[in-house]
Design an enzyme around this catalytic site. Structure first.
Site, mmCIF file in Angstrom:
data_model
loop_
_atom_site.group_PDB
_atom_site.id
_atom_site.type_symbol
_atom_site.label_atom_id
_atom_site.label_comp_id
_atom_site.label_asym_id
_atom_site.label_seq_id
_atom_site.Cartn_x
_atom_site.Cartn_y
_atom_site.Cartn_z
ATOM 1 N N GLU A 16 0.849 -1.206 0.000
ATOM 2 C CA GLU A 16 0.000 0.000 0.000
ATOM 3 C C GLU A 16 0.881 1.250 0.000
ATOM 4 O O GLU A 16 2.099 1.171 -0.059
ATOM 5 C CB GLU A 16 -0.913 0.015 1.236
ATOM 6 C CG GLU A 16 -2.371 -0.348 0.954
ATOM 7 C CD GLU A 16 -3.139 0.792 0.294
ATOM 8 O OE1 GLU A 16 -2.517 1.811 -0.084
ATOM 9 O OE2 GLU A 16 -4.366 0.669 0.140
ATOM 10 N N ASN A 101 -5.149 4.259 8.408
ATOM 11 C CA ASN A 101 -5.072 3.655 7.083
ATOM 12 C C ASN A 101 -4.457 4.672 6.114
ATOM 13 O O ASN A 101 -3.493 5.337 6.453
ATOM 14 C CB ASN A 101 -6.459 3.184 6.631
ATOM 15 C CG ASN A 101 -6.399 2.179 5.497
ATOM 16 O OD1 ASN A 101 -5.535 1.295 5.486
ATOM 17 N ND2 ASN A 101 -7.285 2.300 4.535
ATOM 18 N N GLU A 119 -15.626 -1.559 13.739
ATOM 19 C CA GLU A 119 -16.866 -0.887 14.097
ATOM 20 C C GLU A 119 -17.518 -0.168 12.915
ATOM 21 O O GLU A 119 -18.729 0.025 12.893
ATOM 22 C CB GLU A 119 -16.611 0.125 15.219
ATOM 23 C CG GLU A 119 -16.170 -0.524 16.535
ATOM 24 C CD GLU A 119 -15.943 0.503 17.623
ATOM 25 O OE1 GLU A 119 -16.159 1.694 17.351
ATOM 26 O OE2 GLU A 119 -15.550 0.108 18.726
ATOM 27 N N ASN A 145 -9.907 5.744 2.855
ATOM 28 C CA ASN A 145 -8.906 5.271 1.910
ATOM 29 C C ASN A 145 -8.346 6.405 1.050
ATOM 30 O O ASN A 145 -7.972 7.440 1.571
ATOM 31 C CB ASN A 145 -9.462 4.114 1.068
ATOM 32 C CG ASN A 145 -8.546 2.913 1.120
ATOM 33 O OD1 ASN A 145 -7.330 3.031 0.957
ATOM 34 N ND2 ASN A 145 -9.114 1.741 1.360
ATOM 35 N N ASP A 195 -9.724 1.656 -3.906
ATOM 36 C CA ASP A 195 -8.764 1.647 -2.800
ATOM 37 C C ASP A 195 -7.916 2.918 -2.831
ATOM 38 O O ASP A 195 -8.422 4.004 -2.612
ATOM 39 C CB ASP A 195 -7.917 0.372 -2.899
ATOM 40 C CG ASP A 195 -7.237 0.001 -1.595
ATOM 41 O OD1 ASP A 195 -6.895 0.907 -0.821
ATOM 42 O OD2 ASP A 195 -7.019 -1.197 -1.356
#
Length: 291
Positions: A16, A101, A119, A145, A195
């Site tokens: 990533e 993230n 959650e 993202n 993404d």
């Protein structure tokens, strides 16, 4: 257009966060589950990595030197050569179920990073230039993202992956705030998930698609799909332009959860790929600390 290449076959669990360092002329990227920050040299083909000891969601370059990383428990400064970490802040206030993230430095020099967790009530945060002040820009996010800014820096594009939408916001560079959310790309109804994301020098968005076997180029003004580059792996996670002329698109992929049958189908999963798509990118922004 040059052929797609797997420039480094890493078998990353969850590659990533790719970006091109203008200063070092190298590609930085991460393996979230492998807990590594990586640096790839396209000239030598060498890939170095530093282990950070916890899940790492994103990495950006610090104008003062070194890197800024979003780890499971907060935002840190990272010295790549030594692996030294210095914690700045924790936007999630110690919540162990969540982690940071995707994130990027903005055109204002601030750090924009989102969270994800079981959650589903996540947020997009702004870390100010003092490294400790935190503001929540968006809440009730499912899985924060990809981010990118328009060429005039007046618009922030943002992906909440499970929504299968790319949003646009008016972006106030001076204040570091966003407003007026609207949809610019809609892929609801498709099996793949948007993404990571970047923007090219013509103002078009490049989106990596998890379970989508590739990256796609969209016109954010119309939502029109303009181009698609297919990869030999399904889990495509992020993309960024790099190279001396910013004409190479670097793409990260994932192999998390793979078994023998998966490796037979996708032997290059988790690799770092590159392609020259026929358009150039724009330089990555740097985090700019006060003082």
């Amino acid at each position: 257009m040059c052929d797609l290449q797997c420039v480094y076959h890493d078998r990353a669990q969850l590659g990533e966060g790719v970006f091109w360092s203008q200063n070092e002329q190298k590609v930085f990227w991460i393996d979230i589950e492998g807990q590594r920050v990586c640096r790839f040299d396209p000239e030598s083909g060498e890939n170095e990595s530093v282990f950070v000891g916890q899940q790492v969601g994103t990495v950006v370059e610090n104008a003062a030197g070194g890197l800024v990383v979003g780890l499971k428990d907060g935002v840190y400064a990272l010295e790549f050569e030594t692996g030294a970490l210095h914690k700045w802040c924790d936007p999630m206030n110690g919540c162990r179920d969540n982690r940071l993230n995707d994130g990027k430095a903005g055109p204002d020099g601030r750090f924009y990073v989102g969270s994800m967790g079981p959650e589903g009530k996540q947020s997009l945060f702004c870390i100010d230039n003092d490294t400790t002040s935190i503001r929540t820009l968006e809440d009730q996010v499912t899985c924060s993202n990809g981010l990118a800014w328009s060429l005039d820096q007046g618009t922030l594009y943002y992906i909440d992956s499970p929504q299968r939408l790319v949003w646009a916001y008016d972006f106030d560079r001076e204040a570091g705030t966003i407003s007026n959310r609207r949809v610019v790309v809609d892929v609801r109804g498709e099996d793949c998930v948007p993404d990571g994301m970047t923007i090219d020098s013509e103002g078009k968005l490049w989106v990596a698609f998890w379970e989508g076997w590739g990256v796609r180029r969209y016109d954010p003004d119309t939502g029109t799909l303009l181009q698609e580059i297919k990869l030999p792996v399904a889990r495509v996670t992020s993309c960024a332009f790099g190279g001396k002329d910013l004409d190479t698109l670097y793409i990260t992929t994932a192999s998390i959860g793979f078994e023998d049958a998966d490796w037979k189908r996708e032997p290059q999963a988790g690799g770092l790929f590159s392609v020259e798509p026929g358009v150039k990118g724009v330089p990555s922004f740097l985090f700019k600390a006060l003082g």
